[in-house]
Design a protein around this motif. Sequence first.
Motif, short mmCIF file in Angstrom:
data_model
loop_
_atom_site.label_atom_id
_atom_site.label_comp_id
_atom_site.label_asym_id
_atom_site.label_seq_id
_atom_site.Cartn_x
_atom_site.Cartn_y
_atom_site.Cartn_z
N ASN A 172 -2.42 0.72 3.66
CA ASN A 172 -1.41 0.93 2.60
C ASN A 172 -0.29 -0.11 2.64
O ASN A 172 0.87 0.23 2.44
N LYS A 173 -0.65 -1.34 2.93
CA LYS A 173 0.38 -2.37 3.03
C LYS A 173 0.42 -3.24 1.77
O LYS A 173 1.13 -4.25 1.74
N ARG A 175 0.83 -2.05 -1.50
CA ARG A 175 1.52 -1.47 -2.64
C ARG A 175 0.68 -1.58 -3.91
O ARG A 175 1.14 -2.04 -4.94
N GLN B 119 5.83 8.18 5.42
CA GLN B 119 5.92 7.05 4.50
C GLN B 119 7.13 6.18 4.83
O GLN B 119 8.17 6.69 5.27
N ASN B 125 9.86 -0.59 1.17
CA ASN B 125 8.80 -0.97 0.25
C ASN B 125 9.28 -1.99 -0.78
O ASN B 125 8.52 -2.86 -1.22
N ASP B 126 10.55 -1.89 -1.14
CA ASP B 126 11.11 -2.87 -2.08
C ASP B 126 11.03 -4.28 -1.51
O ASP B 126 10.76 -5.25 -2.22
N ASN B 129 7.48 -5.44 -1.89
CA ASN B 129 7.23 -5.79 -3.29
C ASN B 129 7.85 -7.12 -3.66
O ASN B 129 7.28 -7.90 -4.42
#
Lengths: 204, 204
Positions: A172-173, A175, B119, B125-126, B129
């Motif tokens: 899950n890396k 995104r 998680q 996560n930003d 991304n």
Amino acid sequence: MARRNDHSREQIQQMAITAAIGILNEEGPGQLSTRKVASAIGYTVGTLYLVFRNLDELLLHVNAATLDELHSAIRSALANQHTPVEQLKAIAFSYLEFARHQYARWSLLYSHQLQNGEQAPAWFNDKVNALFGLVEIPLKTVKPDMSHKDLVCATRVLWSGVHGACELALNNKLRLGDEVSADVLIHSMIDNYLAGLACEQVTA
Amino acid sequence: MARRNDHSREQIQQMAITAAIGILNEEGPGQLSTRKVASAIGYTVGTLYLVFRNLDELLLHVNAATLDELHSAIRSALANQHTPVEQLKAIAFSYLEFARHQYARWSLLYSHQLQNGEQAPAWFNDKVNALFGLVEIPLKTVKPDMSHKDLVCATRVLWSGVHGACELALNNKLRLGDEVSADVLIHSMIDNYLAGLACEQVTA
DNA sequence: CCATAATTCTGAACAGTGTTTAATTATAGT
DNA sequence: ACTATAATTAAACACTGTTCAGAATTATGG
């Protein structure tokens, strides 16, 4: 108590490897320990160190067994495919399937690093080379005019590309949204890389 | 002794992150421990657990700092490139260079898995991304008629492909000879994948 | 058949790990 | 000054990989 002599060293070795694989599958990599392996085969840690130099060596044998299974999984997936492109994809997708269904063992293959800069033994490296060999055969059919260097290069590109997609997608890396999955990535990777190789051929 | 009140929680947090990075760089991932980090900043473990939920959370912050540095390393490599293909290669090679020079921290980025299926927080996560965003920009210039799905796909293919090549090559898992190196793999990967994308365009 | 040598195996120890918690101490508020 | 509050430590717990002295069994030689 001591000196039971119930099993030979080779037997204990094999029992330990099998037990380690069982723990890996059922409880995950975090739960694997020397004491757990030892008690699973009805011995104590000391015995384990009589048969393996250390935990690293046990894991190396676990990885060797994993490479063997991966090899035969790929070979059986290869049996039904005839065109080289189909064969390359069959390899990639049986690799992905293996990673999905044997995740703990598959990731140990890469997460396990020998300490103190020790090298893996030759018999282990042979197993790795055999896997690359499975990729080289259809690749040579796709583009017969390749030099040896280019063949080695293209094989490793495909292998590490597919591997990277598996690793990052399964962890899950990446995104990824709902639209894209590991399967889609691998299709795109193989199709376009091979197309790229073919294009070069025309212009050369 | 207790209640020194020398530093605020945020200060201790930042000191711990910095200390952890130092240990990672100088002694390697195997030497990183809570006690070592604590003593490096002049506190005991208990204080660390007042500021982080557990070691996982500290490592998450180390990884966040690593992502930031990787981001700025890529951005500065990007500055001198003008064609989209050159930009994509600049990203890939600054990624490889980062992996080579900051190996411990780079591999922690991928080896560190949150426990209990937790998680990563949104702010983390930003950052991930944002890195993919750096690839998407030149990729969209190369092939402007791509759908969003195809763009996401191609970005991840390139990222995981380059990542896989870095990981396996730096870990000596590819059994490369003298002729082929990680650089050669990445060149081949990007050139041919992009050529493949271009070929599709013609036939479509 | 018995004494001795050789081997197998255990159990305890060592130094380390992440994590929790009772107790202690210095500060802040009244 | 006194108390409540928050910061910090030290010790403990349950685990880890690894080593090793010694116990227990088998094998060997006379």
